[in-house]
Scaffold this motif. Structure first.
Motif, PDB file in Angstrom:
ATOM      1  N   MET A   1       0.966  -1.229  -0.238  1.00 25.02           N
ATOM      2  CA  MET A   1      -0.468   0.130  -0.121  1.00 25.02           C
ATOM      3  C   MET A   1       0.604   1.327  -0.335  1.00 25.02           C
ATOM      4  SD  MET A   1      -3.093   1.335   2.746  1.00 25.02           S
ATOM      5  CE  MET A   1      -2.170   1.037   4.314  1.00 25.02           C
ATOM      6  N   PHE A   2       2.402   1.098   0.758  1.00 24.99           N
ATOM      7  CA  PHE A   2       2.499   2.453   0.854  1.00 24.99           C
ATOM      8  C   PHE A   2       3.437   2.415  -0.453  1.00 24.99           C
ATOM      9  CE2 PHE A   2       1.892   1.386   5.222  1.00 24.99           C
ATOM     10  CZ  PHE A   2       0.671   2.620   5.417  1.00 24.99           C
ATOM     11  N   ALA A   3       4.149   1.253  -1.101  1.00 28.94           N
ATOM     12  CA  ALA A   3       4.564   1.479  -2.520  1.00 28.94           C
ATOM     13  C   ALA A   3       3.639   2.470  -3.741  1.00 28.94           C
ATOM     14  CB  ALA A   3       4.811   0.183  -3.045  1.00 28.94           C
ATOM     15  N   GLN A   4       2.726   2.302  -3.317  1.00 24.16           N
ATOM     16  CA  GLN A   4       1.498   3.056  -3.931  1.00 24.16           C
ATOM     17  C   GLN A   4       1.553   4.841  -3.746  1.00 24.16           C
ATOM     18  OE1 GLN A   4      -0.229   1.188  -6.695  1.00 24.16           O
ATOM     19  NE2 GLN A   4       0.404  -0.325  -6.083  1.00 24.16           N
ATOM     20  N   PHE A   5       1.218   4.800  -2.794  1.00 25.76           N
ATOM     21  CA  PHE A   5       1.194   5.853  -2.585  1.00 25.76           C
ATOM     22  C   PHE A   5       2.449   6.872  -2.643  1.00 25.76           C
ATOM     23  CE2 PHE A   5      -1.535   4.952   1.414  1.00 25.76           C
ATOM     24  CZ  PHE A   5      -2.664   5.105   1.651  1.00 25.76           C
ATOM     25  N   GLU A   6       3.442   5.848  -2.339  1.00 27.78           N
ATOM     26  CA  GLU A   6       4.921   7.096  -2.777  1.00 27.78           C
ATOM     27  C   GLU A   6       4.674   7.241  -4.540  1.00 27.78           C
ATOM     28  OE1 GLU A   6       9.790   6.122  -2.022  1.00 27.78           O
ATOM     29  OE2 GLU A   6       8.263   4.228  -2.287  1.00 27.78           O
ATOM     30  N   THR A   7       4.492   6.323  -4.893  1.00 34.82           N
ATOM     31  CA  THR A   7       4.041   7.367  -6.554  1.00 34.82           C
ATOM     32  C   THR A   7       3.664   8.088  -7.090  1.00 34.82           C
ATOM     33  OG1 THR A   7       2.328   5.776  -7.668  1.00 34.82           O
ATOM     34  CG2 THR A   7       4.370   4.794  -7.295  1.00 34.82           C
ATOM     35  N   ILE A   8       3.081   8.705  -6.003  1.00 37.44           N
ATOM     36  CA  ILE A   8       2.010  10.131  -6.263  1.00 37.44           C
ATOM     37  C   ILE A   8       2.534  11.337  -5.568  1.00 37.44           C
ATOM     38  CG2 ILE A   8      -0.058   8.560  -7.366  1.00 37.44           C
ATOM     39  CD1 ILE A   8      -1.831   9.492  -4.413  1.00 37.44           C
ATOM     40  N   LEU A   9       3.076  11.131  -4.615  1.00 33.49           N
ATOM     41  CA  LEU A   9       4.132  11.810  -3.748  1.00 33.49           C
ATOM     42  C   LEU A   9       5.048  12.809  -4.541  1.00 33.49           C
ATOM     43  CD1 LEU A   9       3.645  10.658  -0.190  1.00 33.49           C
ATOM     44  CD2 LEU A   9       1.902  12.579  -1.131  1.00 33.49           C
ATOM     45  N   GLY A  10       5.015  14.367  -4.525  1.00 30.80           N
ATOM     46  CA  GLY A  10       5.727  14.147  -5.211  1.00 30.80           C
ATOM     47  C   GLY A  10       6.486  15.139  -3.573  1.00 30.80           C
ATOM     48  N   ASP A  11       7.973  15.172  -3.340  1.00 33.36           N
ATOM     49  CA  ASP A  11       9.116  16.176  -2.451  1.00 33.36           C
ATOM     50  C   ASP A  11       8.276  16.913  -1.514  1.00 33.36           C
ATOM     51  OD1 ASP A  11      11.020  15.926  -0.662  1.00 33.36           O
ATOM     52  OD2 ASP A  11      12.105  18.363  -1.689  1.00 33.36           O
ATOM     53  N   GLY A  12       7.994  16.841  -0.558  1.00 36.66           N
ATOM     54  CA  GLY A  12       6.821  17.431   0.510  1.00 36.66           C
ATOM     55  C   GLY A  12       6.072  17.602   1.073  1.00 36.66           C
ATOM     56  N   GLU A  13       5.078  16.615   0.211  1.00 43.19           N
ATOM     57  CA  GLU A  13       3.742  16.324  -0.729  1.00 43.19           C
ATOM     58  C   GLU A  13       3.536  15.157   0.454  1.00 43.19           C
ATOM     59  OE1 GLU A  13       3.088  17.762  -4.403  1.00 43.19           O
ATOM     60  OE2 GLU A  13       3.463  15.634  -4.678  1.00 43.19           O
ATOM     61  N   ARG A  14       1.434  15.281   0.805  1.00 43.25           N
ATOM     62  CA  ARG A  14       1.641  14.220   1.668  1.00 43.25           C
ATOM     63  C   ARG A  14      -0.191  13.896   1.576  1.00 43.25           C
ATOM     64  NH1 ARG A  14      -0.455  18.798   4.575  1.00 43.25           N
ATOM     65  NH2 ARG A  14      -2.466  18.947   5.511  1.00 43.25           N
ATOM     66  N   ILE A  15      -0.071  12.808   2.130  1.00 44.64           N
ATOM     67  CA  ILE A  15      -1.511  11.801   1.806  1.00 44.64           C
ATOM     68  C   ILE A  15      -1.871  12.059   3.573  1.00 44.64           C
ATOM     69  CG2 ILE A  15      -2.639   9.949   1.272  1.00 44.64           C
ATOM     70  CD1 ILE A  15      -1.311  10.222  -0.505  1.00 44.64           C
ATOM     71  N   ASP A  16      -3.108  12.296   3.569  1.00 49.02           N
ATOM     72  CA  ASP A  16      -4.012  12.217   4.670  1.00 49.02           C
ATOM     73  C   ASP A  16      -5.024  11.305   4.862  1.00 49.02           C
ATOM     74  OD1 ASP A  16      -3.167  14.665   5.707  1.00 49.02           O
ATOM     75  OD2 ASP A  16      -4.110  15.762   5.565  1.00 49.02           O
ATOM     76  N   PHE A  17      -4.744  10.241   6.551  1.00 49.67           N
ATOM     77  CA  PHE A  17      -4.944   8.692   6.175  1.00 49.67           C
ATOM     78  C   PHE A  17      -6.013   8.676   7.081  1.00 49.67           C
ATOM     79  CE2 PHE A  17      -5.489   4.588   6.883  1.00 49.67           C
ATOM     80  CZ  PHE A  17      -5.547   4.018   5.272  1.00 49.67           C
ATOM     81  N   SER A  18      -7.682   8.651   7.100  1.00 48.34           N
ATOM     82  CA  SER A  18      -8.310   8.235   8.063  1.00 48.34           C
ATOM     83  C   SER A  18      -9.269   7.339   8.215  1.00 48.34           C
ATOM     84  CB  SER A  18      -9.056   9.977   8.641  1.00 48.34           C
ATOM     85  OG  SER A  18      -9.718  10.349   7.627  1.00 48.34           O
ATOM     86  N   ILE A  19      -9.995   6.701   9.334  1.00 53.28           N
ATOM     87  CA  ILE A  19     -10.472   5.710   9.356  1.00 53.28           C
ATOM     88  C   ILE A  19     -11.595   6.074  10.377  1.00 53.28           C
ATOM     89  CG2 ILE A  19     -11.039   3.159   9.675  1.00 53.28           C
ATOM     90  CD1 ILE A  19      -7.871   3.188   9.270  1.00 53.28           C
ATOM     91  N   CYS A  20     -12.879   5.968  10.460  1.00 52.67           N
ATOM     92  CA  CYS A  20     -13.837   6.520  10.850  1.00 52.67           C
ATOM     93  C   CYS A  20     -15.280   5.073  11.319  1.00 52.67           C
ATOM     94  CB  CYS A  20     -14.535   7.781  10.616  1.00 52.67           C
ATOM     95  SG  CYS A  20     -16.135   8.274  11.403  1.00 52.67           S
ATOM     96  N   ARG A  21     -15.412   4.855  12.308  1.00 52.04           N
ATOM     97  CA  ARG A  21     -16.454   3.780  12.165  1.00 52.04           C
ATOM     98  C   ARG A  21     -17.810   4.455  12.583  1.00 52.04           C
ATOM     99  NH1 ARG A  21     -16.074  -0.942  16.393  1.00 52.04           N
ATOM    100  NH2 ARG A  21     -18.400  -2.442  15.822  1.00 52.04           N
ATOM    101  N   GLN A  22     -18.599   3.971  11.598  1.00 49.47           N
ATOM    102  CA  GLN A  22     -19.572   4.458  11.560  1.00 49.47           C
ATOM    103  C   GLN A  22     -21.070   3.029  11.914  1.00 49.47           C
ATOM    104  OE1 GLN A  22     -20.623   6.478   7.713  1.00 49.47           O
ATOM    105  NE2 GLN A  22     -19.322   8.062   8.739  1.00 49.47           N
ATOM    106  N   GLY A  23     -20.964   3.050  12.786  1.00 50.46           N
ATOM    107  CA  GLY A  23     -21.915   1.651  13.409  1.00 50.46           C
ATOM    108  C   GLY A  23     -21.307   0.160  12.816  1.00 50.46           C
ATOM    109  N   ASN A  24     -21.618  -0.433  11.585  1.00 43.11           N
ATOM    110  CA  ASN A  24     -20.938  -2.100  11.903  1.00 43.11           C
ATOM    111  C   ASN A  24     -20.007  -1.674  10.479  1.00 43.11           C
ATOM    112  OD1 ASN A  24     -23.210  -1.824   9.502  1.00 43.11           O
ATOM    113  ND2 ASN A  24     -23.053  -3.588   9.707  1.00 43.11           N
ATOM    114  N   ARG A  25     -20.124  -0.373   9.690  1.00 45.70           N
ATOM    115  CA  ARG A  25     -18.866   0.310   8.636  1.00 45.70           C
ATOM    116  C   ARG A  25     -18.069   1.173   9.470  1.00 45.70           C
ATOM    117  NH1 ARG A  25     -22.957  -0.533   4.032  1.00 45.70           N
ATOM    118  NH2 ARG A  25     -21.692   0.599   2.670  1.00 45.70           N
ATOM    119  N   LEU A  26     -17.054   1.505   7.772  1.00 46.16           N
ATOM    120  CA  LEU A  26     -15.459   1.773   8.511  1.00 46.16           C
ATOM    121  C   LEU A  26     -15.676   2.730   6.877  1.00 46.16           C
ATOM    122  CD1 LEU A  26     -13.075  -0.773   9.179  1.00 46.16           C
ATOM    123  CD2 LEU A  26     -14.019   1.034  10.828  1.00 46.16           C
ATOM    124  N   THR A  27     -15.170   4.048   7.303  1.00 49.43           N
ATOM    125  CA  THR A  27     -15.098   5.333   6.502  1.00 49.43           C
ATOM    126  C   THR A  27     -13.478   5.045   6.127  1.00 49.43           C
ATOM    127  OG1 THR A  27     -17.978   5.758   6.680  1.00 49.43           O
ATOM    128  CG2 THR A  27     -15.645   7.058   5.224  1.00 49.43           C
TER     129      THR A  27
END
Length: 145
Positions: A1-27
């Motif tokens: 998964m992180f190799a995938q992120f590395e391909t789209i990030l330039g120097d100094g860029e970032r990806i915010d990643f969040s997971i939120c639970r809503q009942g029995n589902r995850l967003t």
């Protein structure tokens, strides 16, 4: 998964990643945070393209389904962002080249206009047969018949 992120990030860029639970589902939300607006270019259409490649990925499902399907979804998302960033970079390169060409043409045109406005000295004029303006048409009201 992180190799995938590395391909789209330039120097100094970032990806915010969040997971939120809503009942029995995850967003799962993946939000790329690319570097600021393109320097030197103030074009609303280019900013729209940049915003489009910055679109987040948001997936809501049950954890078992995310375990199974999210990696393929992520690969598809990263491929799209990567292609968009590549096209954006190529467009910016073409725009910069066009701007350089336009600037050089403007500079050359300005130099030619200045040269055309500069009066020639008598010794620079190889045509000594007629004074300047001697070939102008005259009419009956002219002082020079």
């Amino acid at each position: 998964m992180f190799a995938q992120f590395e391909t789209i990030l330039g120097d100094g860029e970032r990806i915010d990643f969040s997971i939120c639970r809503q009942g029995n589902r995850l967003t799962v939300l993946i939000q790329p945070c690319f570097n600021g607006p393109a320097s030197g270019i103030d074009d609303p259409q280019l900013e729209q393209v940049r915003a489009a490649i910055s679109m987040p990925l948001c997936v809501t499902d049950m954890a078992a389904n995310l375990d199974r399907d999210f990696p393929a979804c992520l690969i598809q998302y990263v491929d799209g962002v990567s292609d968009g960033k590549s096209e954006f970079a190529q467009a910016m390169s073409r725009i910069r080249e066009a701007a350089k060409t336009a600037n050089s043409l403007t500079t050359a045109s300005t130099a030619n206009e200045k040269a055309a406005q500069t009066p020639k000295k008598a010794e620079d004029n190889d045509n000594d047969t007629a004074p300047v303006g001697a070939n102008l048409p005259t009419d009956s009201k002219s002082l020079f018949f």
